[in-house]
Design an enzyme around this catalytic site. Structure first.
Site, PDB file in Angstrom:
ATOM      1  N   ASP A 188       0.925  -1.413   0.049  1.00 44.54           N
ATOM      2  CA  ASP A 188       0.023   0.042   0.090  1.00 44.54           C
ATOM      3  C   ASP A 188       0.871   1.378  -0.031  1.00 44.54           C
ATOM      4  OD1 ASP A 188      -2.283  -1.630   0.087  1.00 44.54           O
ATOM      5  OD2 ASP A 188      -3.146  -0.547   1.870  1.00 44.54           O
ATOM      6  N   GLU A 190      -8.633  -2.547  -6.460  1.00 47.79           N
ATOM      7  CA  GLU A 190      -7.395  -2.772  -6.302  1.00 47.79           C
ATOM      8  C   GLU A 190      -6.723  -4.101  -6.635  1.00 47.79           C
ATOM      9  OE1 GLU A 190      -6.676  -0.964  -1.838  1.00 47.79           O
ATOM     10  OE2 GLU A 190      -8.715  -1.071  -2.264  1.00 47.79           O
TER      11      GLU A 190
END
Length: 396
Positions: free
Chosen positions: A145, A381
């Site tokens: 991330d 994602e």
């Protein structure tokens, strides 16, 4: 390429299976370590579901059941036939600043920086080790991330603390939601028919966790989250930016430990702390019924968001587009309206009818006269993780 994407939590595994970047299946292993564990696999192409309810003691047992359901569904013969597995990792720390193939060093480093993300990294690590054991011939890729924000300049990521805290203890701003910000900025470039290198975007990922990112020519130059995902915006249950002197004051006032204050800021604050709700549908329903605390919570959320977006207009040499994504960003027209109205003096003009339309998918919601494009782009994602995984495996 056949790519499995895993997002391993402390008691769950979320997964999606892609074949040449087309999603074929998704699923969930939940309540790992409990007697009423459940595994669900859904064939996305025909909506057929496969389920098992049983006791799952650990991640290894959970993934074994997933493998059985893949075989039963006919979607995948065996995990060993995969080309790769991409793992979502919340925190890469200072040394793992780029997505990479997993090796012994990477495993040790993810473990070492678990102190920065104690709720997430140990579970991610368990997921990787489980996959290595289940399918030893399959390449594993770690997708961080934090990696998208590696391009932030030092003056943006440093805290004004004594330099030793950075030099010896790696205390700095890392930023999060990087995979989401990377995905929607790429999609924005496609929608606007421009190359990423020609575009400056402000991306607002708004969910229970929320962050804003200033993206200059495809690269993150600043973001609202910091050393942890607690910094920045007012969120569902997180306070966001706070005068740090409040913390020792609260500690003395209430006799709270450091751990209790951490729980207070992460799980009992944000819009929930103000009005008792963290679902924006509930908040807006309460506003309609005259709940002034709900009104205050929404106004605080939008005001902090406006401040960050306005700041990033100053950071970027020019802003071409604002992107709203995440559960709130994609679905809450009132939040988008309140934010854009406050930014009208910066050349943002919303088309109110387009904004109110309840349609899914990528769309432009600005008025034709707007100097800045306003886009709603559903984040994906897992697809971004699959894409990066393919790319890294292809290079090696």
């Amino acid at each position: 390429m056949k790519i499995l994407v895993l997002n391993s939590g402390s008691s769950s595994i979320k997964f999606k299976f892609f074949d040449n970047k087309i999603i074929k299946a998704s699923g969930l292993v939940e309540k790992i370590g409990e007697q009423n564990s459940k595994v669900i696999l859904k064939n996305v192409l025909n909506n057929e579901s496969f389920e098992r309810e049983l006791t799952i003691n650990n991640h290894e047992e959970g993934l074994s059941i997933v493998n059985e359901l893949f075989k039963e569904s006919g979607i995948l013969a065996d995990l060993n036939t995969l080309d790769g597995c991409g793992h979502r990792i919340v925190h890469g720390g200072r040394n793992l600043s780029e997505h990479c193939l997993v090796d012994d060093y990477v495993l040790k480093e993810i473990d070492r920086v678990s102190i920065f993300a104690p709720l997430h990294n140990p579970a991610h690590l368990a997921g990787i080790k489980t996959m290595i054991k289940a399918a030893p011939s399959v390449a594993n890729v770690a997708i961080f991330d934090t990696a998208f924000h590696r391009t932030m300049p030092d003056f943006a990521y440093m805290y004004a603390l004594p330099y030793d805290f950075y030099d010896k203890h790696n205390i700095r701003r890392y930023g999060f939601h990087g995979t989401s910000h990377a995905f929607v900025s790429s999609r924005a470039a496609s929608l606007l028919e421009k190359d990423k290198s020609e575009l400056n975007v402000i991306s607002a990922h708004l969910g229970n966790g929320a962050s804003v990112c200033a993206i200059e020519k495809g690269k993150s130059v600043d973001t609202s989250m910091g050393f942890t995902p607690l910094e920045g915006l007012v969120m569902g249950t997180r306070c966001g930016d706070l005068d740090p002197a409040i913390l020792p004051f609260i500690s003395h006032l209430k006799g709270l430990t450091i751990e209790e204050i951490d729980t207070l800021m992460n799980k009992k604050s944000g819009v929930y702390g103000i009005c008792g709700y963290n679902d924006f549908r509930d908040i807006e329903r309460e506003i309609e019924q005259g709940n002034d605390k709900a009104r205050l919570a929404l106004d605080m959320f939008c005001y902090r968001l406006v401040k960050y977006i306005g700041a990033y207009f100053a950071v970027l040499p020019k802003t071409d587009a604002i992107v709203f994504t995440g559960g709130i960003g994609e679905n809450d027209s009132l939040v988008r309206q309140k934010v854009c109205e406050r930014l009208a003096h910066l050349g943002i003009e919303l088309d109110f009818e387009l904004n109110k339309q309840r349609i899914s998918g990528e769309r432009m919601i600005n008025h034709a006269n707007s100097k800045v494009k306003v886009l709603v782009i559903p984040t994906d994602e897992e697809l971004e993780i699959a894409r990066i995984t393919e790319e890294l495996i292809g290079k090696n």
